[in-house]
Design a protein around this motif. Structure first.
Motif, PDB file in Angstrom:
ATOM      1  N   THR A 158       0.821  -1.210   0.000  1.00 43.60           N
ATOM      2  CA  THR A 158       0.000   0.000   0.000  1.00 43.60           C
ATOM      3  C   THR A 158       0.855   1.259   0.000  1.00 43.60           C
ATOM      4  OG1 THR A 158      -0.159   0.077   2.422  1.00 43.60           O
ATOM      5  CG2 THR A 158      -1.820  -1.215   1.249  1.00 43.60           C
ATOM      6  N   GLN A 177      -1.825  -1.838  -4.076  1.00 46.13           N
ATOM      7  CA  GLN A 177      -3.216  -1.680  -3.665  1.00 46.13           C
ATOM      8  C   GLN A 177      -3.479  -0.252  -3.202  1.00 46.13           C
ATOM      9  OE1 GLN A 177      -4.586  -3.097   0.131  1.00 46.13           O
ATOM     10  NE2 GLN A 177      -6.443  -3.983  -0.736  1.00 46.13           N
ATOM     11  N   GLY A 178      -4.251   0.473  -3.990  1.00 48.20           N
ATOM     12  CA  GLY A 178      -4.576   1.849  -3.651  1.00 48.20           C
ATOM     13  C   GLY A 178      -5.694   1.947  -2.631  1.00 48.20           C
ATOM     14  N   GLU A 180      -8.525   3.128  -2.828  1.00 46.60           N
ATOM     15  CA  GLU A 180      -9.884   2.935  -3.340  1.00 46.60           C
ATOM     16  C   GLU A 180     -10.394   1.506  -3.178  1.00 46.60           C
ATOM     17  OE1 GLU A 180      -7.815   5.733  -6.389  1.00 46.60           O
ATOM     18  OE2 GLU A 180      -7.282   4.122  -4.985  1.00 46.60           O
ATOM     19  N   GLN A 196      -2.627   6.352   3.579  1.00 44.88           N
ATOM     20  CA  GLN A 196      -2.790   5.574   2.357  1.00 44.88           C
ATOM     21  C   GLN A 196      -3.094   6.487   1.180  1.00 44.88           C
ATOM     22  OE1 GLN A 196      -2.588   1.752   2.609  1.00 44.88           O
ATOM     23  NE2 GLN A 196      -1.376   2.948   4.038  1.00 44.88           N
ATOM     24  N   GLY A 198      -4.031   6.921  -3.211  1.00 43.10           N
ATOM     25  CA  GLY A 198      -4.863   6.308  -4.226  1.00 43.10           C
ATOM     26  C   GLY A 198      -4.071   5.470  -5.222  1.00 43.10           C
ATOM     27  N   THR A 199      -4.783   4.598  -5.903  1.00 45.56           N
ATOM     28  CA  THR A 199      -4.169   3.674  -6.860  1.00 45.56           C
ATOM     29  C   THR A 199      -3.342   4.395  -7.914  1.00 45.56           C
ATOM     30  OG1 THR A 199      -6.040   2.155  -6.561  1.00 45.56           O
ATOM     31  CG2 THR A 199      -4.659   1.832  -8.514  1.00 45.56           C
ATOM     32  N   LEU A 202      -0.231   5.736  -6.494  1.00 46.77           N
ATOM     33  CA  LEU A 202       0.664   4.695  -5.988  1.00 46.77           C
ATOM     34  C   LEU A 202       1.352   3.911  -7.105  1.00 46.77           C
ATOM     35  CD1 LEU A 202       1.692   3.020  -3.533  1.00 46.77           C
ATOM     36  CD2 LEU A 202      -0.358   1.600  -3.803  1.00 46.77           C
TER      37      LEU A 202
END
Length: 354
Positions: A158, A177-178, A180, A196, A198-199, A202
């Motif tokens: 992440t 793994q974003g 979302e 964290q 976002g996809t 990332l």
């Protein structure tokens, strides 16, 4: 066009589409359908007993010769904390009374089996093409045994730091793994869910940071998300929520109803169902107790006290105490058989790339 075929060649699949190994919704039927369509089918094993594991994998091996991914959790079982358990029971007591249940009655054990020697023996026996992990990787000797079977190893990252850690510790490919994504965060080097990203922020950072193939996950529900992931350097995409609409998915009727009607602002991170951050559709327990509660016992213990509430309310048509896992792009889902959906996603992605 999509030219990075490293992941497809690594695991021997036709299409760069992975079924997310969602514990609960994914069983042998959904895994087979995606595998036969050319993607990578998956069997989540964290909730399966040894007998269920053998039965499900036996069905898969009988009905498809295509590659399959067996997924396991790598969490550290929590230490008992009687005071925290008692505080959690007290917080939920009013719901027990409302439903006519005894707040002092024993509750079911909420367990998720982390990858251990017994599960490793099953991997050695069945020799799957791919073994993936959530929440990091198992300890070194177990990982070496898995790799000795010839299985390719995947795990979720992440953050960029987690991706580098996974590559350094032997991963053959990394799932970026974003935020979302539906269900549990794969985070393992931090427990701060607020950090964290976002996809689509990332994925390119992970692609730049590691040399192994990167699989984009989180918020990818249609061809536009697939094309965007490839443009950012992903070798493949992992899709979860979109497959929950398929008839092969083992999704409760009330959960399906929630998936069909969820608004974009009704998806939130919560820890009340298991004790670990996971994304789902807002319902009563999330709104009134959480979405994130400091009282929730450590993963996976929080779920035990909620089980009687769900068991009593669900048959009456209430999803108040159900974990309605879903990603942020749930509104893009469509109800198609899994094989048909897999082919449609890839055909539509190719059209957009062309």
């Amino acid at each position: 066009m999509h030219t990075d075929r490293r992941f497809q060649e690594l695991v021997g699949i036709d299409l760069p589409i992975l079924l997310a190994p969602m514990a609960g919704p994914v069983g042998s039927e959904l895994a087979i359908a995606v595998a036969e369509a050319g993607g990578l089918g998956a069997l989540p094993c964290a909730l399966l007993s040894p007998e269920q594991f053998r039965s499900e994998l036996g069905i898969i091996r009988q009905r498809t010769a295509r590659p399959i991914n067996l997924n396991f959790f790598c969490h550290t079982p929590p230490m008992p904390d009687a005071a925290r358990e008692a505080a959690w029971r007290k917080r939920l007591a009013a719901y027990y009374v409302e439903l006519g249940l005894d707040p002092e009655a024993p509750v079911p054990n909420s367990s998720r089996t982390p990858f251990d020697g017994a599960l490793c023996e099953m991997v050695e026996e069945y020799r799957p093409e791919v073994v993936s992990f959530h929440f990091g990787l198992p300890e070194k000797s177990l990982l070496q045994r898995v790799k000795a079977t010839g299985a390719k190893v995947l795990s979720s990252a992440t953050t960029v730091e987690e991706a580098r850690w996974l590559e350094d510790h032997g991963c053959d490919a990394i799932i970026a793994q974003g935020a979302e994504a539906g269900g549990h965060r794969g985070m393992f080097l931090t427990d701060d869910v607020a950090t964290q990203i976002g996809t689509f922020a990332l994925v390119p950072q992970v692609v730049d940071a590691v040399s192994v193939p990167v699989i984009a996950a989180g918020g990818i529900t249609d061809a536009r998300g697939i094309v965007a992931a490839f443009a950012l350097g992903a070798s493949a995409v992992q899709i979860g929520t979109a497959y929950m609409f398929c008839p092969e998915a083992k999704v409760a009727a009330l959960h399906r109803q929630a998936l069909r009607s969820a608004r974009s602002d009704e998806i939130a991170i919560t820890n009340v169902f298991t004790g670990r951050p996971a994304r789902g559709i807002l319902n009563r327990i999330m709104r009134e107790v959480g979405p994130v509660s400091d009282l929730a016992p450590a993963f996976p213990l929080a779920g035990g006290a909620l089980a009687p509430l769900r068991a009593k309310s669900e048959p009456a048509g209430s999803s108040d105490f159900m974990s309605l896992w879903a990603g942020q792009a749930v509104r893009l889902g469509r109800e198609l058989p899994a094989g048909e959906l897999t082919h449609a996603l890839w055909a539509e992605a190719q059209e957009r790339m062309a």
